[in-house]
Design an enzyme around this catalytic site. Structure first.
Site, PDB file in Angstrom:
ATOM      1  CB  CYS A 183      -2.906   2.892  -2.695  1.00 23.51           C
ATOM      2  SG  CYS A 183      -1.940   1.458  -3.207  1.00 23.51           S
ATOM      3  CG  ASP A 210      -3.385   5.575   4.294  1.00 20.67           C
ATOM      4  OD1 ASP A 210      -3.899   5.102   3.270  1.00 20.67           O
ATOM      5  OD2 ASP A 210      -2.783   4.865   5.123  1.00 20.67           O
ATOM      6  CG  HIS A 266      -1.800   1.192   1.326  1.00 27.08           C
ATOM      7  ND1 HIS A 266      -2.766   1.506   0.380  1.00 27.08           N
ATOM      8  CD2 HIS A 266      -1.866   2.182   2.275  1.00 27.08           C
ATOM      9  CE1 HIS A 266      -3.376   2.618   0.742  1.00 27.08           C
ATOM     10  NE2 HIS A 266      -2.855   3.051   1.871  1.00 27.08           N
TER      11      HIS A 266
END
Length: 334
Positions: free
Chosen positions: A275, A212, A190
């Site tokens: 991501c 995030d 990630h």
């Protein structure tokens, strides 16, 4: 172009014919060698090339290579085969250049996570774009954070200061003179982003932002590593280089003990593969909108509605287009 029963025979004949015109049977151009290279490829790969270039293959033709020739896609086909396997951005002479292989473009296919080479290419691209911004930025690549985390871990059990070796990553750069330091974080498959905001007034304080797009990374652990990094750099400058050149030199040692940490509310991805694109979007939008020096009141700009999550797909296409253009330009220089 006349149709022949066996396109392989036609290609060999055409290559020899071109060579003979140059006065010697063993003289081949780069285009000839690419054509011969095509003859050695499996048909499955040739079909893949057809998809990449969106070549329309007539249903009545069973041989895919013949279909390429008959649909006037020979130039595109040879262009693909002539493409360099790797390029350096912005140039090979640049000490901070990024090497990208042609195969890395595959990660820009739909529903595919981005790889470090492509991430670093676009980070370097943003760095080039940010040179005209009123604020000053420093960009670390995707490998820096993991190195920093390891150094912080080693520091507890090591008599020698491991930060001395880490400092090579920003050799010749006065980090604390920058307005912003951007650090991509890669962990557990990630991506997220850290932005260190450096003040220029004594009434302000350093702010470390964590962005995030799915909340998978532990912000507390990241903040601890970044704080250790800033304190070590302040300590080094105080003892080795001097703090006099910093915007608020006499106040920095105090500020390093009063760093504000902030987890930003940002747009969230709706899948497991975007991501990396979100991190690049965070960088791109931040560069466009950040003030010369960030203060607390400026944080209101960010939020869940900062941009639409669908913009990730647009960025995916943009990066692919940029990379294809770079590869074509480099290949034309042969």
């Amino acid at each position: 172009m006349h149709l022949v029963e066996n396109p392989w025979v036609w290609a060999i004949h055409k290559t020899k014919e071109n060579s003979c015109k140059r006065g010697h049977k063993k003289v081949y151009t780069h285009q000839d060698s690419c054509l011969l290279k095509a003859l050695r490829l499996p048909l499955t790969q040739i079909l893949t090339f057809g998809k990449i270039w969106k070549a329309s293959l007539p249903k009545r033709l069973n041989n895919p290579l013949l279909s390429f020739y008959c649909t006037n896609n020979l130039f595109l086909f040879i262009s693909f085969l002539s493409m360099k396997e790797s390029i350096y951005y912005p140039s090979r002479d640049d000490p901070d250049s990024v090497e990208i292989c042609y195969k890395h473009i595959k990660c820009l296919d739909p529903q595919t996570p981005l790889t470090s080479p492509v991430m670093n290419f676009y980070i370097r691209y943003l760095h080039q774009q940010a040179s005209s911004s009123r604020a000053t930025f420093h960009f670390f690549n995707t490998f820096f954070y993991n190195k920093l985390r390891n150094v912080v871990s080693e520091q507890k059990n090591n008599k020698k200061n491991p930060f001395d070796k880490l400092r090579r990553w920003w050799k010749g750069v006065h980090l604390l003179q920058k307005a912003y330091i951007l650090i991509p974080v890669n962990d557990m498959f990630h991506w997220s982003l850290v932005i260190i905001c450096i003040p220029d007034k004594e009434e302000s304080q350093p702010i470390v932002l964590h962005l995030d797009s799915s909340g998978l990374h532990c912000s507390r652990s990241i903040f601890q590593n970044i704080t250790s990094f800033l304190k070590e750099e302040c300590c080094y400058l105080d003892h080795e280089a001097g703090l006099s050149d910093l915007p608020i030199s006499g106040y920095w040692k105090y500020l390093c003990d009063h760093i504000e940490e902030k987890v930003l509310e940002v747009p969230q991805q709706k899948n497991h593969y975007d991501c990396g694109l979100f991190v690049l979007l965070f960088m791109e939008r931040f560069i466009e909108e950040a003030p010369e020096r960030l203060q607390k009141k400026d944080l209101a700009v960010f939020g869940r509605h900062w941009f639409k999550p669908e913009e990730a797909s647009i960025l995916r296409s943009k990066i692919r287009k940029l990379l294809m253009e770079k590869f074509r330009n480099e290949s034309s220089k042969k």
